[in-house]
Design an enzyme around this catalytic site. Structure first.
Site, PDB file in Angstrom:
ATOM      1  N   PRO A  13       0.847  -1.199   0.000  1.00 14.77           N
ATOM      2  CA  PRO A  13       0.000   0.000   0.000  1.00 14.77           C
ATOM      3  C   PRO A  13       0.876   1.240   0.000  1.00 14.77           C
ATOM      4  O   PRO A  13       1.790   1.362   0.821  1.00 14.77           O
ATOM      5  CB  PRO A  13      -0.792  -0.131   1.310  1.00 14.77           C
ATOM      6  CG  PRO A  13       0.068  -0.990   2.187  1.00 14.77           C
ATOM      7  CD  PRO A  13       0.799  -1.924   1.282  1.00 14.77           C
ATOM      8  N   MET A  15       0.586   5.524  -0.307  1.00 16.96           N
ATOM      9  CA  MET A  15      -0.279   6.700  -0.366  1.00 16.96           C
ATOM     10  C   MET A  15      -0.051   7.472  -1.654  1.00 16.96           C
ATOM     11  O   MET A  15       1.099   7.678  -2.077  1.00 16.96           O
ATOM     12  CB  MET A  15      -0.014   7.608   0.835  1.00 16.96           C
ATOM     13  CG  MET A  15      -0.475   7.028   2.159  1.00 16.96           C
ATOM     14  SD  MET A  15      -2.268   6.751   2.223  1.00 16.96           S
ATOM     15  CE  MET A  15      -2.866   8.430   2.201  1.00 16.96           C
ATOM     16  N   GLN A  67      -6.161  -1.402   3.460  1.00 19.40           N
ATOM     17  CA  GLN A  67      -5.374  -1.062   4.638  1.00 19.40           C
ATOM     18  C   GLN A  67      -6.047   0.075   5.397  1.00 19.40           C
ATOM     19  O   GLN A  67      -6.364   1.121   4.824  1.00 19.40           O
ATOM     20  CB  GLN A  67      -3.948  -0.647   4.291  1.00 19.40           C
ATOM     21  CG  GLN A  67      -3.113  -0.434   5.550  1.00 19.40           C
ATOM     22  CD  GLN A  67      -1.689  -0.017   5.281  1.00 19.40           C
ATOM     23  OE1 GLN A  67      -1.458   1.081   4.800  1.00 19.40           O
ATOM     24  NE2 GLN A  67      -0.737  -0.881   5.599  1.00 19.40           N
ATOM     25  N   CYS A  97       3.645   3.094   9.207  1.00 22.63           N
ATOM     26  CA  CYS A  97       3.931   4.383   8.584  1.00 22.63           C
ATOM     27  C   CYS A  97       4.479   5.369   9.615  1.00 22.63           C
ATOM     28  O   CYS A  97       3.871   5.564  10.670  1.00 22.63           O
ATOM     29  CB  CYS A  97       2.667   4.950   7.942  1.00 22.63           C
ATOM     30  SG  CYS A  97       2.940   6.537   7.107  1.00 22.63           S
ATOM     31  N   LYS A 136       0.545  -4.707   9.445  1.00 29.96           N
ATOM     32  CA  LYS A 136       1.821  -4.362   8.812  1.00 29.96           C
ATOM     33  C   LYS A 136       2.590  -3.468   9.777  1.00 29.96           C
ATOM     34  O   LYS A 136       2.087  -2.429  10.206  1.00 29.96           O
ATOM     35  CB  LYS A 136       1.603  -3.641   7.481  1.00 29.96           C
ATOM     36  CG  LYS A 136       2.906  -3.402   6.708  1.00 29.96           C
ATOM     37  CD  LYS A 136       2.622  -2.819   5.319  1.00 29.96           C
ATOM     38  CE  LYS A 136       3.899  -2.733   4.492  1.00 29.96           C
ATOM     39  NZ  LYS A 136       4.878  -1.793   5.014  1.00 29.96           N
ATOM     40  N   HIS A 168       8.146  -4.789   7.731  1.00 29.24           N
ATOM     41  CA  HIS A 168       9.160  -3.987   7.055  1.00 29.24           C
ATOM     42  C   HIS A 168      10.449  -4.138   7.837  1.00 29.24           C
ATOM     43  O   HIS A 168      10.501  -3.818   9.026  1.00 29.24           O
ATOM     44  CB  HIS A 168       8.721  -2.519   7.009  1.00 29.24           C
ATOM     45  CG  HIS A 168       9.591  -1.652   6.162  1.00 29.24           C
ATOM     46  ND1 HIS A 168       9.093  -0.710   5.298  1.00 29.24           N
ATOM     47  CD2 HIS A 168      10.940  -1.580   6.045  1.00 29.24           C
ATOM     48  CE1 HIS A 168      10.095  -0.090   4.689  1.00 29.24           C
ATOM     49  NE2 HIS A 168      11.227  -0.612   5.128  1.00 29.24           N
ATOM     50  N   ASN A 208       9.074  -7.176   3.872  1.00 26.28           N
ATOM     51  CA  ASN A 208       8.978  -5.960   3.075  1.00 26.28           C
ATOM     52  C   ASN A 208      10.227  -5.115   3.339  1.00 26.28           C
ATOM     53  O   ASN A 208      10.839  -5.217   4.391  1.00 26.28           O
ATOM     54  CB  ASN A 208       7.695  -5.201   3.474  1.00 26.28           C
ATOM     55  CG  ASN A 208       7.570  -3.826   2.858  1.00 26.28           C
ATOM     56  OD1 ASN A 208       7.293  -2.858   3.541  1.00 26.28           O
ATOM     57  ND2 ASN A 208       7.756  -3.729   1.561  1.00 26.28           N
ATOM     58  N   GLY A 209      10.606  -4.301   2.365  1.00 27.19           N
ATOM     59  CA  GLY A 209      11.701  -3.364   2.565  1.00 27.19           C
ATOM     60  C   GLY A 209      12.909  -3.648   1.701  1.00 27.19           C
ATOM     61  O   GLY A 209      13.590  -4.654   1.900  1.00 27.19           O
ATOM     62  N   GLY A 230       7.220  -2.521  -2.895  1.00 34.23           N
ATOM     63  CA  GLY A 230       6.542  -1.250  -3.008  1.00 34.23           C
ATOM     64  C   GLY A 230       7.031  -0.454  -4.194  1.00 34.23           C
ATOM     65  O   GLY A 230       6.582  -0.657  -5.317  1.00 34.23           O
TER      66      GLY A 230
END
Length: 330
Positions: A13, A15, A67, A97, A136, A168, A208-209, A230
């Protein structure tokens, strides 16, 4: 394909990026990857924004996860019920986030400091739905970044019966670093996520990351249940062409450039009759020319030309024509 299978590869996800036009485009590059909405706050949904914020191309975008951002269990439960009305395959809570805007609303990565509250949120969401509820998060925040701190947080999630975790592999600094810096400055620690997978046992855990391509993705899949990409997937969406075969073992031929051009042209034509602007749709396709001859002119068409009032969907055909010609000349 089950949601658990789809989690093997997901597009994160993001933004202002993973909106419905982006997801429609990505879905035609991969039939199996799990797609995520942008983060939607529970407060915005409760205030009456559900029809606009949760609507999507229901016949195309599955498997798809929504999300949510929030920290009020009752509000998140109500938001979860609204999400259920739209038929999402998974409902994910953002605890990762690090932006100031998100922190001011008391959600995102700052919630890692309050594992009991996050667990309460997860329980409230699970009580409100039969849809899988996932979280997440980061591997830590600020000075609360030891392996023990992470396991304490995750143990709360296990107690709350969370259905899956996306981790992440960087900590987040809540003060002093921008969201962009938080994606780059804190070092990656994949090994910690691998050890966390051993700790959680059968609970699905996705990493993730900093994952840049499918080769790296397959290497991570030796240790965890899924990978989430991402910006790499957004800026170079062509890599999604290989996901079904290389990650999911589906040898069905991927969509051709010619067919993708036709699909996106038809889609843009329909969406523009509903009020969408051409540039809102084509901006997500800029990276399709990544590393290809003619990429500069391709991007120019989809940026400079797409905002001109006299240009219509034929612009997509013109841009794709550059990529098709480059392929034929190779």
């Amino acid at each position: 394909m089950s949601i658990q299978q789809a989690r093997k590869f997901s597009v994160a996800p993001m933004m202002d990026w993973t909106d419905r036009h982006c997801r429609f485009f990505h879905r035609h590059l991969s039939r199996h990857a799990l797609l995520f909405t942008e983060m939607v706050t529970s407060a915005a949904l409760i205030r009456g924004g559900a029809d606009w914020l949760l609507n999507y191309n229901d016949d195309v975008e599955h498997p798809i996860a929504v999300q949510l951002g929030g920290s009020d269990p009752k509000e998140l439960a109500a938001a979860t019920k609204l999400c259920d009305q739209f038929g999402y395959d998974e409902i994910n809570l953002n605890v990762g986030c690090p932006s100031d805007r998100v922190q001011s609303g008391r959600f995102g990565a700052c919630l890692m400091a309050e594992p009991a509250l996050v667990a309460e949120c997860v329980r409230a969401m699970r009580d409100a739905t039969d849809t899988p509820v996932t979280v997440k998060c980061r591997i830590g925040i600020d000075d609360q970044d030891s392996e023990e701190d992470l396991r304490t947080f995750v143990d709360h999630m296990l107690d709350a019966k969370v259905d899956a975790l996306y981790v992440h592999a960087r900590k987040a600094w809540l003060k002093g670093l921008s969201p962009k810096q938080n994606r780059e400055v804190p070092p990656l620690d994949y090994e910690r996520v691998y050890r966390l997978k051993n700790h959680v046992g059968d609970l699905p855990l996705m990493i993730n990351g900093g994952i840049e391509d499918l080769a790296q993705s397959k290497a991570h899949l030796q240790h965890v249940d899924g990978v989430m990409l991402g910006r790499a997937a957004y800026h170079n969406p062509g890599l999604l062409w290989g996901v079904d075969a290389e990650i999911f073992g589906d040898d069905t031929p991927p969509i051709s450039l010619e067919s993708l051009c036709e699909v996106m042209t038809n889609y843009a034509e329909i969406q523009m009759t509903k009020g969408a602007r051409l540039n809102q749709i084509v901006r997500h396709m800029l990276g399709l020319g990544f590393g290809k001859p003619g990429a500069r002119r391709y991007r120019q068409l989809l940026t400079v030309e797409a905002v001109k009032s006299e240009r219509g969907v034929e612009l997509i055909e013109e841009a794709f024509g550059l990529l098709i010609a480059a392929r034929q000349a190779a």
